[in-house]
Design an enzyme around this catalytic site. Structure first.
Site, PDB file in Angstrom:
ATOM      1  N   ARG A  23      45.309  10.143 -24.344  1.00 55.99           N
ATOM      2  CA  ARG A  23      43.898  10.003 -24.734  1.00 55.99           C
ATOM      3  C   ARG A  23      43.148   9.246 -23.640  1.00 55.99           C
ATOM      4  O   ARG A  23      42.420   9.843 -22.863  1.00 55.99           O
ATOM      5  CB  ARG A  23      43.763   9.318 -26.102  1.00 55.99           C
ATOM      6  CG  ARG A  23      42.385   9.504 -26.739  1.00 55.99           C
ATOM      7  CD  ARG A  23      41.322   8.547 -26.193  1.00 55.99           C
ATOM      8  NE  ARG A  23      41.745   7.134 -26.304  1.00 55.99           N
ATOM      9  CZ  ARG A  23      41.138   6.153 -25.681  1.00 55.99           C
ATOM     10  NH1 ARG A  23      40.095   6.381 -24.893  1.00 55.99           N
ATOM     11  NH2 ARG A  23      41.561   4.901 -25.799  1.00 55.99           N
ATOM     12  N   ASP A  24      43.366   7.929 -23.507  1.00 54.50           N
ATOM     13  CA  ASP A  24      42.687   7.181 -22.438  1.00 54.50           C
ATOM     14  C   ASP A  24      43.117   7.753 -21.084  1.00 54.50           C
ATOM     15  O   ASP A  24      42.316   7.872 -20.144  1.00 54.50           O
ATOM     16  CB  ASP A  24      43.040   5.690 -22.528  1.00 54.50           C
ATOM     17  CG  ASP A  24      41.932   4.790 -22.007  1.00 54.50           C
ATOM     18  OD1 ASP A  24      41.263   5.187 -21.036  1.00 54.50           O
ATOM     19  OD2 ASP A  24      41.738   3.687 -22.542  1.00 54.50           O
ATOM     20  N   HIS A  39      41.207  10.540 -19.095  1.00 55.61           N
ATOM     21  CA  HIS A  39      40.195  10.233 -18.075  1.00 55.61           C
ATOM     22  C   HIS A  39      40.800  10.359 -16.672  1.00 55.61           C
ATOM     23  O   HIS A  39      40.135  10.807 -15.737  1.00 55.61           O
ATOM     24  CB  HIS A  39      39.679   8.792 -18.233  1.00 55.61           C
ATOM     25  CG  HIS A  39      38.821   8.568 -19.436  1.00 55.61           C
ATOM     26  ND1 HIS A  39      37.596   9.160 -19.594  1.00 55.61           N
ATOM     27  CD2 HIS A  39      39.007   7.802 -20.545  1.00 55.61           C
ATOM     28  CE1 HIS A  39      37.053   8.760 -20.741  1.00 55.61           C
ATOM     29  NE2 HIS A  39      37.892   7.946 -21.338  1.00 55.61           N
ATOM     30  N   SER A  57      37.327  -3.048 -22.784  1.00 59.52           N
ATOM     31  CA  SER A  57      37.091  -1.726 -22.183  1.00 59.52           C
ATOM     32  C   SER A  57      36.869  -1.758 -20.685  1.00 59.52           C
ATOM     33  O   SER A  57      37.194  -0.805 -19.984  1.00 59.52           O
ATOM     34  CB  SER A  57      35.877  -1.072 -22.839  1.00 59.52           C
ATOM     35  OG  SER A  57      35.983  -1.133 -24.236  1.00 59.52           O
ATOM     36  N   HIS A  73      43.692  -3.788 -26.922  1.00 59.00           N
ATOM     37  CA  HIS A  73      43.713  -2.702 -25.937  1.00 59.00           C
ATOM     38  C   HIS A  73      43.141  -3.252 -24.632  1.00 59.00           C
ATOM     39  O   HIS A  73      41.993  -3.701 -24.603  1.00 59.00           O
ATOM     40  CB  HIS A  73      42.842  -1.551 -26.478  1.00 59.00           C
ATOM     41  CG  HIS A  73      42.578  -0.423 -25.527  1.00 59.00           C
ATOM     42  ND1 HIS A  73      43.251   0.778 -25.594  1.00 59.00           N
ATOM     43  CD2 HIS A  73      41.684  -0.280 -24.510  1.00 59.00           C
ATOM     44  CE1 HIS A  73      42.795   1.608 -24.655  1.00 59.00           C
ATOM     45  NE2 HIS A  73      41.832   0.995 -23.990  1.00 59.00           N
ATOM     46  N   HIS A  99      42.512  -3.206 -20.240  1.00 62.67           N
ATOM     47  CA  HIS A  99      42.401  -2.426 -19.004  1.00 62.67           C
ATOM     48  C   HIS A  99      42.780  -3.329 -17.842  1.00 62.67           C
ATOM     49  O   HIS A  99      42.652  -4.553 -17.918  1.00 62.67           O
ATOM     50  CB  HIS A  99      41.001  -1.825 -18.833  1.00 62.67           C
ATOM     51  CG  HIS A  99      40.829  -0.556 -19.609  1.00 62.67           C
ATOM     52  ND1 HIS A  99      41.104   0.684 -19.097  1.00 62.67           N
ATOM     53  CD2 HIS A  99      40.462  -0.350 -20.891  1.00 62.67           C
ATOM     54  CE1 HIS A  99      40.888   1.608 -20.013  1.00 62.67           C
ATOM     55  NE2 HIS A  99      40.500   1.009 -21.126  1.00 62.67           N
ATOM     56  N   TYR A 156      30.376  -0.642 -18.048  1.00 64.73           N
ATOM     57  CA  TYR A 156      30.965   0.660 -18.346  1.00 64.73           C
ATOM     58  C   TYR A 156      31.278   1.433 -17.078  1.00 64.73           C
ATOM     59  O   TYR A 156      30.467   1.432 -16.129  1.00 64.73           O
ATOM     60  CB  TYR A 156      29.961   1.522 -19.128  1.00 64.73           C
ATOM     61  CG  TYR A 156      29.931   1.241 -20.585  1.00 64.73           C
ATOM     62  CD1 TYR A 156      30.868   1.826 -21.439  1.00 64.73           C
ATOM     63  CD2 TYR A 156      28.974   0.407 -21.124  1.00 64.73           C
ATOM     64  CE1 TYR A 156      30.829   1.569 -22.797  1.00 64.73           C
ATOM     65  CE2 TYR A 156      28.935   0.127 -22.476  1.00 64.73           C
ATOM     66  CZ  TYR A 156      29.867   0.715 -23.302  1.00 64.73           C
ATOM     67  OH  TYR A 156      29.830   0.445 -24.643  1.00 64.73           O
TER      68      TYR A 156
END
Lengths: 341, 341
Positions: A15-16, A19, A169, A196, A198, A287
């Site tokens: 899923r992630d 990207h 994120s 979660h 990064h 983002y």
């Protein structure tokens, strides 16, 4: 409700990690990965477009394969693992969620920006009615105060989420900041807490350990680090480190290492590393979708795109406010001209 | 002697990073990198074969370019930065050290296995006599007890080292283990304390922060993570994180990012990532030179090379004891046969 003490990992490479492969996964690849993850004993495997169900679009990137086909394939080979799907209300619909449940998905993960939990109410309630294990999550959590984060997390709990996740994120948080936030969530909620990470600041694994230390029992990982930006907490490394610490994940270390090395790595066109772009995103706390806009604006105004991104982070500009990028660039260019006089 | 409070980074991409390019750096590449690092304000730049002066050999890998030529080139372009050289007694000689000093190297970094500090005495004394700033360092520090580590570090101090570094050569330490060790060193020594991390368990940056928190003021970093195993603490990421924490390194963040992205990344044949091999080395806590031997022995005895490496780590086998690898493999194969009956 009793708070669980075991640790459950959700693998997000399908899923992630989507990207990182520009949403070009094939059914064959997903089948191979999901089967291997199931055999390694991974409890949850997330399968969706990188931006969740319904993400395939010109705006978010077109998927090569219909995600429902990928979910069906994963369900058919994952053995005793559970397939999870991601839904961002506004992108994914109730209809998408029902279709995924019908195909055999067992977990719904429903997320919003850290200050907008209320838009998840209907999706969470529907997921529960569908009999799905339900996660509510808050994205870009570094942008909110601890107080705000807890307030929004409590909303997700009140809608019926079995687990509330905090998403870092942009990979912008430092370990002591994760500890403070997870501690506050653990104090205030009765449901499971998840995290979660990064890796934009090379701290995904350390932040994950900090979250576990403070009581998070649901953790996202990604084999070979595959995810947006600099990727996520590298699952096989996390399993090895937790094993060293005497914390069981139920995942077979050799099998998860082999899955990363022999199945995922050959799929990648470029390995996941911390590039200048991903580092700037983590440092600025913005983002990843801002990157291209900032680079274009920088060119137009003759300034450094990093200055734009850092200013956007300082102003806590969020997704949907992309129009502000040009304004910020124009302002920076004006100031630069004044100071150059 | 007063303990320094500022933080000084030594960039090791042109030494430890030499492993990642199979010692194939050209004079042109080293010139370009050293010039950019100097302009970014990096205080120390290490230039040597990956295994230190004199490392170019069939056993350790032949350098493409004579390292003295590389040192001379780096000295000529590094501006106000200082060129450091690495010496492992037994590989590098006093003669090598004198030659490097004559060419303009300003710092000698002299290292031994964590239990063998005494072999560094003569090299440290000579480096001091040559007027070089002198670092003594202990490799594979995870293999020694805290007590032993401190005892050996005190020897390096007694020989005249200005700074004593702890090297986590296999990237095997966890943050709380780094904290405990650096704390003990800080309590027991009067000289500067340094720390050199590897990223095999994805904890290089977190371990570095832990070391700084406990008083280490000399830190090794490597742009784009370039180093043996899974590489070192990624310099440009460290500078960004320290900046976020309000700790100054004197290094220009944008310039170090640009050096990593525009100069180092294009040199690499393959980006630095945490592969199965590097993860196993960190998990087992063994020398990277054991890997190939273990893989050969595994093939011969029909067992998994990871089992051999983990057993070697358990037995704390050190460099020079490569003969034991076959013995361990044979023993594991015998046990496997017994348990399979």
């Amino acid at each position: 409700m009793s708070i669980e003490r075991e640790l459950f990992i959700t693998e997000v490479a399908l899923r992630d990690g989507s990207h990182a492969v520009a949403h070009q996964y094939t059914t064959e690849q997903v089948t191979q990965v999901a089967k291997a993850l199931g055999e390694a004993g991974v409890p949850y495997i997330e399968v969706s477009h990188g931006d969740g169900l319904g993400g395939s679009s010109l705006q978010y990137g077109l998927s090569r394969t219909n995600e429902m086909e990928l979910i069906e394939a994963a369900v058919s080979v994952c053995g005793s693992s559970n397939i999870a799907v991601l839904v961002l209300p506004g992108i994914g619909t109730i209809k998408d969620l029902k279709e995924a449940a019908k195909l055999g998905a067992k977990m719904a993960r429903i997320g919003t920006h850290v200050t907008e939990a209320d838009v998840a109410a209907q999706h969470i309630q529907t997921a529960k009615e569908l009999g799905l294990e339900t996660v509510g999550f808050l994205m870009m959590s570094h942008m909110a105060s601890v107080h705000k984060l807890v307030e929004q997390a409590k909303l997700l709990e009140s809608y019926g989420a079995d687990t509330v996740y905090m998403f870092d994120s942009a990979g912008a948080l430092l370990p002591h900041e994760v500890k403070e936030r997870i501690h506050a969530l653990r104090q205030s909620l009765s449901v499971n807490i998840g995290f979660h990470a990064h890796n934009n600041l090379s701290l995904a694994l350390a932040n994950t350990l900090a979250a576990i230390e403070e009581g998070a029992t649901r953790i996202d990982g990604s084999i070979r680090c595959l995810g947006a930006g600099a990727g996520n907490t590298q699952t096989e490394v996390l399993v090895a480190v937790l094993d060293r610490m005497g914390i069981s994940t139920g995942i077979d270390l050799y099998k998860i290492m082999d899955t990363a090395e022999e199945i995922i790595a050959p799929i990648l066109q470029a390995p996941q590393e911390i590039t200048r772009d991903s580092l700037v995103l983590g440092y600025a706390g913005v983002y990843s979708s801002f990157l291209l806009h900032a680079q274009r604006a920088a060119k137009k105004f003759g300034i450094d795109s990093r200055d734009i991104l850092i200013e956007l982070g300082r102003q806590k500009v969020v997704g949907g406010q992309e129009d502000m990028i040009v304004d910020v660039a124009a302002e920076l260019a004006k100031n630069k001209a004044i100071y150059s006089v």
